[in-house]
Design an enzyme around this catalytic site. Structure first.
Site, mmCIF file in Angstrom:
data_model
loop_
_atom_site.group_PDB
_atom_site.id
_atom_site.type_symbol
_atom_site.label_atom_id
_atom_site.label_comp_id
_atom_site.label_asym_id
_atom_site.label_seq_id
_atom_site.Cartn_x
_atom_site.Cartn_y
_atom_site.Cartn_z
ATOM 1 N N LYS A 139 4.218 1.078 -40.021
ATOM 2 C CA LYS A 139 4.432 1.334 -41.446
ATOM 3 C C LYS A 139 5.580 2.323 -41.633
ATOM 4 C CE LYS A 139 1.771 3.290 -45.236
ATOM 5 N NZ LYS A 139 0.413 3.663 -45.654
ATOM 6 N N GLU A 180 4.946 6.558 -30.216
ATOM 7 C CA GLU A 180 4.485 5.548 -29.255
ATOM 8 C C GLU A 180 5.162 4.209 -29.513
ATOM 9 O OE1 GLU A 180 2.606 7.572 -31.011
ATOM 10 O OE2 GLU A 180 0.899 8.317 -29.845
ATOM 11 N N GLY A 212 -2.982 2.620 -43.056
ATOM 12 C CA GLY A 212 -2.844 1.997 -41.731
ATOM 13 C C GLY A 212 -4.113 1.308 -41.261
ATOM 14 N N ARG A 213 -5.250 2.006 -41.338
ATOM 15 C CA ARG A 213 -6.480 1.437 -40.779
ATOM 16 C C ARG A 213 -7.083 0.361 -41.674
ATOM 17 N NH1 ARG A 213 -6.732 6.639 -41.922
ATOM 18 N NH2 ARG A 213 -8.189 7.506 -43.446
ATOM 19 N N GLU A 249 -11.843 8.003 -38.561
ATOM 20 C CA GLU A 249 -10.632 8.558 -39.161
ATOM 21 C C GLU A 249 -10.830 8.687 -40.674
ATOM 22 O OE1 GLU A 249 -6.438 8.130 -37.391
ATOM 23 O OE2 GLU A 249 -6.449 6.645 -38.987
ATOM 24 N N HIS A 304 -27.474 -3.418 -20.070
ATOM 25 C CA HIS A 304 -27.504 -3.064 -18.648
ATOM 26 C C HIS A 304 -26.761 -1.765 -18.383
ATOM 27 C CE1 HIS A 304 -29.345 -6.870 -17.343
ATOM 28 N NE2 HIS A 304 -28.812 -7.295 -18.486
ATOM 29 N N LYS A 325 0.214 15.928 -32.550
ATOM 30 C CA LYS A 325 1.565 15.339 -32.514
ATOM 31 C C LYS A 325 2.614 16.439 -32.521
ATOM 32 C CE LYS A 325 0.694 11.382 -35.565
ATOM 33 N NZ LYS A 325 1.147 10.789 -36.805
HETATM 34 C C1 G6Q Z 1 -4.351 4.785 -40.021
HETATM 35 C C2 G6Q Z 1 -3.394 5.770 -39.591
HETATM 36 C C3 G6Q Z 1 -2.757 5.515 -38.240
HETATM 37 C C4 G6Q Z 1 -1.513 4.660 -38.266
HETATM 38 C C5 G6Q Z 1 -0.799 4.842 -36.933
HETATM 39 C C6 G6Q Z 1 0.446 4.027 -36.827
HETATM 40 O O1 G6Q Z 1 -4.906 4.772 -41.073
HETATM 41 O O2 G6Q Z 1 -2.484 5.982 -40.598
HETATM 42 O O3 G6Q Z 1 -3.643 4.981 -37.302
HETATM 43 O O4 G6Q Z 1 -1.820 3.338 -38.498
HETATM 44 O O5 G6Q Z 1 -0.500 6.193 -36.755
HETATM 45 O O6 G6Q Z 1 1.337 4.369 -37.823
HETATM 46 P P1 G6Q Z 1 2.574 3.492 -38.142
HETATM 47 O O7 G6Q Z 1 2.118 2.146 -38.569
HETATM 48 O O8 G6Q Z 1 3.348 4.212 -39.183
HETATM 49 O O9 G6Q Z 1 3.354 3.383 -36.837
#
Ligand code: G6Q
Length: 547
Positions: free
Chosen positions: A209, A215, A269-270, A355, A386, A514
């Site tokens: 996003k 990463e 994001g989530r 989260e 198990h 971070k």
């Molecule tokens: C979710 C968070 C987080 C996000 C990641 C990736 O709700 O905001 O998990 O999705 O940090 O972020 P980007 O999509 O910006 O790379």
């Protein structure tokens, strides 16, 4: 209202009193003397094919009424309407929370800042349809004209967990394209994926996003270099697409704007698998199945918005979680799908729930004085049986569990499904009713054990029972029912956030680590020094002098 007052409200106090005086000591064996219990405490929806049985919970009619009173007082429905109509309920980030609009199959206008967002959502959906259809039909080819056979989604957190979980869950429906997911900044992740792939037939979806996530950008640059090394600069346009809200950064990275699929600030994001972030899903199982996923979620959105509290599945799930979390002091909750296809479901929900609701500051920006979101964990049955079920049955921890099962398997293989589901039913029965001392003694007697052996064994073989479970029984695992299942949990999380009076839609808690990593990185790369505590300092010293 301050925190202190929330716990002092009559709704909370009534629940506390009811717990103390009645429910703390009651046993499910006694509660099930009421023969009507299943009818009283279950909801079935034949249109979508879901039965939600919550009768094996430590509640009676009075508990249910008090929990419903609490939910009504919390005005869940009012807040839900604010969410779906685009109000900026994520107040710390000043954002609307509109994952529901991504699956708004009615196409009715929904406005953010006075502007209907449906046209832009539909435009991106059309672009996703065309792209995934072309790719799957071999019309979108790699630089050397070869058909794309492997798609690699590079993303993390919300840009990874949702699409990965869905692709795994709907793997049965996949056909012409393989998908891979690279998320970890550990080079092992991308190395192990790339070593199997041919650049001529591989497409990278860079899912971010912000398009600034360390990463993802690190992995994307490695992937780009890998491609350029083998096919040259000009190949990038055929092999890289971006899913993002940040056009500028996408262009800077070297991805053509035409190859970008947009989503927006109002998609967290989530909660983003329903957006362009679902492109890997479209490539893997086809756009029509992606639409079915949206339809299933839309169906549950309508259920959540329009069903009375007493029959509203996400609200019931939420208040039961609240009941255990805040009165029984349960600190974890297990999610146990009896489907190998759902093997990433708990990992996905860990982000969705933890989260969202792992917070300590309330609506008035004050620190709260009660428990919020529980720890979510789980593995598919029967594997879990198990490993950790011993603790569920006889350990000292109190762990409410959700059991998810399917009536029909997507693929019948011998009698596997009956055997799987026999375990699904048996486990909730065992957890609820256990095995009494009298039953254990009778069993041991019948098996011919000596009195001495019985003395040793009896206590070990008792199951206290009274361990609560929800059973979610679904007709079959399709894109539609999966969409519905995910939306049920999303709205459960939303409801609990309102109950606990927290912002379920920000995630400030991921920031500090971070920031500190950025301070430490140059210390590992070029030996520069920053002040740290003695533990961190010595660990870095050992790392640097032994690498
Ligand atoms: C979710 C968070 C987080 C996000 C990641 C990736 O709700 O905001 O998990 O999705 O940090 O972020 P980007 O999509 O910006 O790379």
């Amino acid at each position: 209202m301050s925190n202190f007052e929330l716990k002092s409200t009559s709704c909370w106090q009534n629940l506390q009193k009811h717990y103390n005086e009645e429910m703390q000591t009651v046993h499910l064996r006694d509660l099930f003397k009421n023969e009507n219990r299943f009818n009283e405490f279950s909801v079935s929806d034949d249109n979508i094919g879901i039965t939600f049985d919550y009768s094996k919970n430590i509640i009676n009619s009075k508990t249910f009424k008090l929990l419903m009173d609490f939910a009504k007082e919390a005005k869940i429905n009012e807040y839900a309407k604010k969410m779906v109509s685009g109000e900026k309920i994520n107040w710390t980030e000043k954002r609307a929370v509109l994952h529901t609009v991504l699956r708004n199959r009615s196409n009715n206008p929904v406005c953010v800042d006075g502007k209907d967002v449906m046209p832009q959502i539909n435009a991106v959906l059309s672009k996703m349809r065309k792209f995934s259809n072309d790719l799957r039909a071999g019309k979108w080819t790699g630089f050397t004209g070869k058909r794309i056979t492997n798609v690699v989604n590079v993303g993390i957190g919300g840009s990874d967990l949702g699409p990965k979980m869905v692709c795994e869950a709907l793997k049965y429906y996949a056909d012409v394209v393989n998908v891979h997911f690279v998320s970890n900044i550990d080079g092992a992740d991308i190395y192990e994926v790339l070593k199997k792939l041919n650049p001529q037939t591989t497409l990278f979806i860079i899912a971010s996003k912000t398009f600034t996530t360390l990463e993802t950008i690190t992995n994307a640059l490695t992937a780009k270099q890998w491609l350029i090394d083998q096919l040259g600069d000009k190949a990038v346009v055929n092999h890289f697409v971006a899913l993002s809200a940040n056009v500028k950064k996408v262009k800077e990275f070297g991805i053509d704007e035409n190859n970008m699929f947009e989503f927006w600030d109002f998609v967290g994001g989530r909660y983003s698998l329903w957006s362009a972030i679902g492109l890997s899903i479209c490539c893997y199982i086809g756009f029509e199945k992606f639409v079915e996923l949206l339809e299933g979620a839309y169906y549950i959105d309508q259920h959540f918005l329009n069903t009375p509290y007493e029959k509203n599945i996400p609200i019931i799930m939420a208040v039961l979680g609240f009941w255990y979390n805040n009165f029984f002091n349960a600190s974890t909750c297990a999610v146990l799908p009896y489907s190998q296809y759902l093997h990433r479901f708990a990992a996905y929900l860990q982000q969705g729930e933890m989260e969202s609701n792992g917070k300590t500051i309330d609506f008035e920006n004050n620190r709260i004085n009660y428990q919020t979101g529980p720890i979510i964990w789980g593995e598919p049955g029967t594997n879990g049986q198990h490993s950790f079920y011993q603790l569920l049955h006889q350990g000292t921890k109190f762990i409410p569990c959700d059991f998810i099962g399917y009536i029909n398997p997507v693929k019948k293989v011998g009698d596997h499904h009956e055997k799987l589901m026999a375990n699904y039913f048996a486990q909730t029965e065992a957890l609820a009713f256990g095995l009494t001392r009298e039953q254990v003694i009778a069993n041991l007697n019948q098996a011919g054990f000596s009195q001495d052996d019985m003395k040793v064994l009896t206590n070990h073989k008792i199951f206290d029972g009274n361990r609560p479970t929800n059973s979610i029984l679904i007709s079959s695992l399709t894109a539609k029912t999966l969409g519905a299942l995910i939306a049920l949990y999303e709205h459960k999380v939303f409801t609990q956030g309102i109950i606990w009076r927290i912002n379920s839609f920000d995630q400030w808690g991921v920031e500090l680590g971070k920031v500190l990593a950025n301070v430490i990185l140059p210390e590992l790369k070029n030996g520069s020094k920053n002040p740290h505590d003695s533990s961190t300092e010595n660990l870095i010293k050992i790392f640097n002098s032994n690498k």
